[in-house]
Design an enzyme around this catalytic site. Sequence first.
Site: not given
Ligand code: RNT
Ligand code: ZN
Length: 424
Positions: A190, A231, A233, A264, A267, A291, A299, A301, A331
Amino acid sequence: MHQECAYMASSFKEAVEKYASYGVDVERAMDGAAKIPLSMHCWQGDDVGGFETPESVLSGGGIQVTGNFPGKARNAEELRSDIAEALKFIPGRTRLNLHAIYGDFGGKRVDRNEISYKHFKAWVDWCSQMKMGMDFNPTYFSHPLAADGFTLSNRDKSVRDFWIEHGIACRKIAEKAGKQLGEAVIVNFWMPDGMKDIPADLMGPRLRMKESLDKIFSVKTSGKFEKDALECKLFGIGSESYVVGSHEFFMGYVVSRGKMLTLDTGHFHPTESVADKVSSVLLFVPEILLHVSRGVRWDSDHVVLFDDPTRDLMREIVRSGATERVHIGMDFFDGSINRIFAWAIGMRSARKALLSAFLEPGKKLLQAENCGDYALRLALMEESKTLPFAAVWEEFCRRHDVPNGLKMIEQIKRYERDVLSARS
Ligand code: RNT
Ligand code: ZN
């Protein structure tokens, strides 16, 4: 039999019968849910800080952690102890997901293009001891050469080369770790590359990103012990207007290069369903890495919950019979609450969602759909939501020797008092 145990046993028995009347075999569901590995992300333990320098902090684009709850892990020993503590409450198979900034660098400055297996040997040994597989991530952020927002797509060739070397170094570490552990290590790429405001040239950085990635992957690995995932986004903090590695970019890249796509759940546009993407993506890519996260308006998290998006996603993996081709990684990173709780709550929720996916009355639903009886399909979906899931989950935890409910809460609170609060 102890009164509480007797009660649990009888409510589980009732649950088994109830599910059976919907054509669901609870024993098979529990076996299915336990076998699927969940990859536990080390970075919840210290707010994505890593151990490169004594006071390394998350910076340089794309992601952000908020909160300052006391007691975050300050070194690899503390992190391992915290992970081991959280694992006591997480039933089923797990793997460990590491980022490149978490090596044992012995207090020395080892730049990202110089890292090698020796810096991660202690982690690999620990994984083997804990009977866990491992996953790995190059770290394309929190570094001076990422500060302008561009890594593999940087216009400066020397910066790109540095990050190419980092990617190659990570794949080599993963390959060796995989061989050591006897199973493939998934390396997830990523890159935060993007722009805060509207760019004039969208093509240039994407072209450079593609070329850099091709260089990284021109170094061949066995494919058996190391696998690559990329990955995508939609946007990030500081990259609101343009992200080089968009969904189309990586979908095209992985399809043409035979790599894994990482989805993810934070994302995409908030109203997009990641569950819906699984069946489409699986037709064109060999494997998917997930993720699992929880975006709150963006995003962000947040800690994963046993909520509709997570349940939809797990159900889709089970429904499409893709449990071998979809790899589940977590994640999320919340620095505002006890981090052991964050891991335990998030990973237990994902496991609950898997268990409930296996408990879906799949055969009956398909029959109804195939006959065109959509009212029956809807009724089954709604009625199955209130089947006695809690009794099955409790039994699942009991069989995996994992404390549940208030017992779990009490034990994590004790660790907070005895261990976390002693860290300054
Ligand atoms: C960031 C991505 C990525 C990170 C990690 C820490 O938006 O989701 O995967 O969260 O690599
Ligand atoms: Zn991620």
